[in-house]
Motif scaffolding. Structure first.
Motif, short mmCIF file in Angstrom:
data_model
loop_
_atom_site.label_atom_id
_atom_site.label_comp_id
_atom_site.label_asym_id
_atom_site.label_seq_id
_atom_site.Cartn_x
_atom_site.Cartn_y
_atom_site.Cartn_z
N ALA A 270 20.82 23.52 16.50
CA ALA A 270 20.72 24.54 15.45
C ALA A 270 20.74 25.94 16.07
O ALA A 270 21.38 26.87 15.52
CB ALA A 270 19.43 24.33 14.65
N VAL A 271 20.05 26.09 17.22
CA VAL A 271 20.08 27.40 17.89
C VAL A 271 21.50 27.74 18.35
O VAL A 271 21.96 28.88 18.20
CB VAL A 271 19.10 27.38 19.08
CG1 VAL A 271 19.25 28.64 19.93
CG2 VAL A 271 17.67 27.24 18.59
N LEU A 272 22.20 26.75 18.91
CA LEU A 272 23.56 26.98 19.36
C LEU A 272 24.47 27.38 18.20
O LEU A 272 25.33 28.26 18.33
CB LEU A 272 24.09 25.73 20.07
CG LEU A 272 25.48 25.83 20.70
CD1 LEU A 272 25.50 26.91 21.77
CD2 LEU A 272 25.89 24.48 21.28
N ARG A 273 24.27 26.75 17.06
CA ARG A 273 25.09 27.10 15.89
C ARG A 273 24.80 28.54 15.46
O ARG A 273 25.72 29.31 15.12
CB ARG A 273 24.77 26.13 14.75
CG ARG A 273 25.54 26.40 13.46
CD ARG A 273 25.15 25.41 12.38
NE ARG A 273 25.84 25.72 11.14
CZ ARG A 273 27.07 25.31 10.83
NH1 ARG A 273 27.75 24.58 11.71
NH2 ARG A 273 27.63 25.61 9.68
N THR A 274 23.52 28.92 15.47
CA THR A 274 23.17 30.29 15.09
C THR A 274 23.78 31.30 16.07
O THR A 274 24.29 32.36 15.66
CB THR A 274 21.64 30.44 15.06
OG1 THR A 274 21.10 29.49 14.15
CG2 THR A 274 21.24 31.83 14.63
N LEU A 276 26.49 30.93 17.85
CA LEU A 276 27.93 30.99 17.60
C LEU A 276 28.24 31.85 16.38
O LEU A 276 29.17 32.68 16.38
CB LEU A 276 28.49 29.58 17.41
CG LEU A 276 28.70 28.75 18.68
CD1 LEU A 276 29.06 27.31 18.30
CD2 LEU A 276 29.80 29.36 19.53
N GLN A 277 27.48 31.67 15.33
CA GLN A 277 27.70 32.47 14.12
C GLN A 277 27.46 33.96 14.40
O GLN A 277 28.21 34.82 13.92
CB GLN A 277 26.78 31.98 13.00
CG GLN A 277 27.16 30.61 12.45
CD GLN A 277 26.17 30.11 11.42
OE1 GLN A 277 25.06 30.65 11.29
NE2 GLN A 277 26.56 29.09 10.66
N SER A 278 26.42 34.26 15.21
CA SER A 278 26.15 35.66 15.54
C SER A 278 27.32 36.26 16.33
O SER A 278 27.72 37.42 16.12
CB SER A 278 24.86 35.78 16.33
OG SER A 278 23.76 35.30 15.58
N GLY A 282 29.92 39.26 15.11
CA GLY A 282 29.81 40.49 15.88
C GLY A 282 28.42 41.06 15.92
O GLY A 282 28.27 42.26 16.23
N ASP A 283 27.40 40.25 15.61
CA ASP A 283 26.02 40.76 15.63
C ASP A 283 25.53 41.01 17.05
O ASP A 283 24.64 41.83 17.26
CB ASP A 283 25.08 39.77 14.93
CG ASP A 283 25.44 39.61 13.45
OD1 ASP A 283 26.08 40.51 12.90
OD2 ASP A 283 25.09 38.55 12.87
N LEU A 290 27.43 34.53 25.04
CA LEU A 290 27.78 33.44 25.95
C LEU A 290 26.63 33.10 26.88
O LEU A 290 26.39 31.92 27.19
CB LEU A 290 29.02 33.84 26.76
CG LEU A 290 30.35 33.92 25.98
CD1 LEU A 290 31.47 34.40 26.88
CD2 LEU A 290 30.70 32.55 25.40
N GLN A 291 25.90 34.10 27.33
CA GLN A 291 24.75 33.84 28.19
C GLN A 291 23.67 33.04 27.45
O GLN A 291 23.09 32.10 28.00
CB GLN A 291 24.19 35.17 28.70
CG GLN A 291 23.06 35.03 29.72
CD GLN A 291 23.54 34.40 31.01
OE1 GLN A 291 24.69 34.56 31.39
NE2 GLN A 291 22.64 33.67 31.66
N GLN A 292 23.42 33.44 26.19
CA GLN A 292 22.43 32.71 25.39
C GLN A 292 22.88 31.27 25.12
O GLN A 292 22.10 30.33 25.18
CB GLN A 292 22.18 33.45 24.08
CG GLN A 292 21.53 34.82 24.26
CD GLN A 292 21.46 35.57 22.94
OE1 GLN A 292 21.89 35.08 21.90
NE2 GLN A 292 20.92 36.80 23.00
N MET A 293 24.16 31.12 24.82
CA MET A 293 24.68 29.78 24.55
C MET A 293 24.63 28.91 25.80
O MET A 293 24.32 27.70 25.73
CB MET A 293 26.12 29.88 24.04
CG MET A 293 26.23 30.52 22.64
SD MET A 293 27.90 30.98 22.19
CE MET A 293 28.73 29.41 22.31
#
Length: 492
Positions: A270-274, A276-278, A282-283, A290-293
């Motif tokens: 769920a975090v990864l999906r969020t 990606l959406q961000s 462009g948030d 990419l670092q967070q993912m």
């Protein structure tokens, strides 16, 4: 030839033994013993029946011989109503059929159903009795015939042929004869008693088995009923109950673990999906996203790898006897793998102790070592000290991973070995896996704070195996907490 005979003898009398296949216990306890018992009874009856038949045959032949000797003369006796021949004075020797015939075949007296002899020469000398079988009135009969020479032959009297016959089935033993025998009555009574005892014992054994089966089919959570079956089945029932308890416990643990794992795996996804959406909207900057993912993927990969390690632990628990593993080699390999992390924090590291071998699996033992070392590296401050110490003293083999971390709170220490219970930055499976790996190899892992003058100066993770058959050298001298002796150091 001698070699061939030895091989054949080995094939016949080798280690192979006949083993009974599956079948019915009732059949084994009732049908086969009773079949053997009544087979012996039938054999005994058959032998007695043959003896009785011989006795009846002798009696019948003697009766026919007496009937020929006591042939009625007709004076002073009543005539036979069926044959017209004079009746016997003694009814017990009277045959069913009789006939008196001239040598030429003319019937003088008796029944016409008795076939005449085709050859008189078979009779032999007068007075000799010739026995044979013939069919009379549709029945098989035993016939006795003799050549009778009247006293007046010299004066011109003619010899006659006399025949007497009785039914052949008189030679067969009757039910009364078989039942009246005292020996047979004893055999019948003994066979019936043994049959009743065998059936009763089979019923008791079946009842025991049913009770044992009922005790094994108790519902989950119910109290264990005392075993009331035969002593020979008690070890099997105890073993099955142990297996049931272990299986139920394992299933419950797996159910809870899968529920927790599903929840834990769902969270990084769920975090990864969020993230990606961000990034799509462009948030956040692409580099930051990419670092967070990457961090989220690493966390999910670590969790998946630890779940695989747990599945390997379950396989290890079912292996039975475990091979010996070189603990020093496993420790060196784990240290070399984590050497970049040690170097990144500029830690002072030491690996000490004698050569040790412990029962276990090299891959899982390496997982245990890497988890403990990773925790020690993570909690040790930069430029600090940590190390691995191996010891074999009086048979108790130990592996100690020590560090200079901040220590563990008492409330946190109680739940660190529970799945998905972790401090900051972990997924909560590392120490749980360590505990399960240690238990699967017959070892125990414990964590405790190391203190110096009342102040916590580090954490010790101690893995202990039970007494060995051949203790080795004691190795380095350890302080009470397990570290090399240092002035002023004492465990919590």
């Amino acid at each position: 030839m001698t070699l061939w005979l030895r091989r054949r003898w080995g094939a016949w009398h080798g280690p192979k033994r006949w083993q009974p296949r599956g079948g019915s216990l009732r059949r084994l306890l009732v049908v086969w013993p009773l079949a053997a018992l009544w087979g012996l009874v039938a054999l005994f009856i058959g032998v007695h029946a043959v003896q009785q038949m011989r006795t009846n045959a002798d009696w019948q032949d003697n009766t026919l011989r007496v009937a020929l000797l006591a042939w009625p003369t007709g004076q002073g006796t009543d005539s036979d109503a069926d044959t017209g021949a004079p009746a016997y004075a003694t009814p017990s020797v009277r045959p069913q059929w009789l006939r008196e015939t001239r040598l030429g075949g003319e019937r003088l007296a008796g029944s016409a159903a008795v076939p005449p002899l085709l050859s008189v020469h078979e009779l032999g000398a007068p007075g000799q009795v010739h026995f044979y079988l013939a069919e009379i009135d549709g029945q098989l009969a035993r016939v006795g015939a003799t050549l009778y020479q009247p006293a007046g032959v010299a004066a011109g009297g003619e010899p006659v042929v006399r025949q007497v016959a009785r039914r052949w089935n008189e030679r067969l033993p009757t039910a009364g004869q078989m039942l009246d025998n005292p020996v047979l009555r004893a055999v019948y009574a003994l066979a019936l008693a043994m049959s009743a005892v065998s059936v009763a014992l089979a019923h008791v054994a079946s009842a025991w088995l049913r009770r044992a089966d009922a005790s094994l089919e108790r519902p989950a959570g119910a109290a264990v009923a005392p075993y009331e079956g035969p002593s020979e089945l008690a070890p099997a029932v105890v073993h099955l109950r142990t297996l049931q308890a272990g299986q139920s416990r394992w299933i419950e643990e797996q159910r809870r673990f899968l529920a927790d794992a599903t929840h834990q795996l769902r969270t990084p996804m769920a975090v990864l999906r969020t993230q990606l959406q961000s990034a799509i909207h462009g948030d956040v900057l692409p580099a930051d996203a990419l670092q967070q993912m990457l961090h989220t993927v690493d966390r999910a990969s670590g969790l998946a790898n630890q779940l695989l390690s747990l599945s390997k632990v379950e396989q290890l628990k079912r292996m039975g006897e475990l091979p010996c593993v070189d603990l020093n080699a496993v420790a060196r390999e784990a240290v070399m793998e984590l050497a970049p992390l040690i170097a990144a924090k500029r830690l002072d590291f030491a690996l000490e102790g004698p050569d040790l071998s412990v029962p276990g699996d090299a891959a899982l033992l390496g997982e245990l070592m890497r988890n403990l070392l990773a925790n020690a590296i993570h909690h040790t401050p930069a430029h600090g000290r940590l190390g691995v110490l191996l010891r074999d003293s009086t048979g108790w083999r130990e592996m100690l991973v020590w560090d200079e971390g901040p220590g563990i709170e008492d409330g946190v220490r109680q739940r660190l070995f529970q799945p998905f219970s972790a401090g900051k930055g972990g997924v909560g499976l590392g120490l749980s896996i360590c505990k399960q790996i240690a238990e699967s190899m017959g070892a125990e892992v414990t964590l405790f704070n190391r203190q110096d003058a009342g102040r916590v100066v580090g954490v010790d993770a101690l893995v202990t195996w039970g007494p060995s058959a051949a203790p080795g050298d004691t190795g380095a001298t350890l302080a009470p907490g397990g570290l090399p002796a240092a002035p002023g150091a004492a465990p919590a």
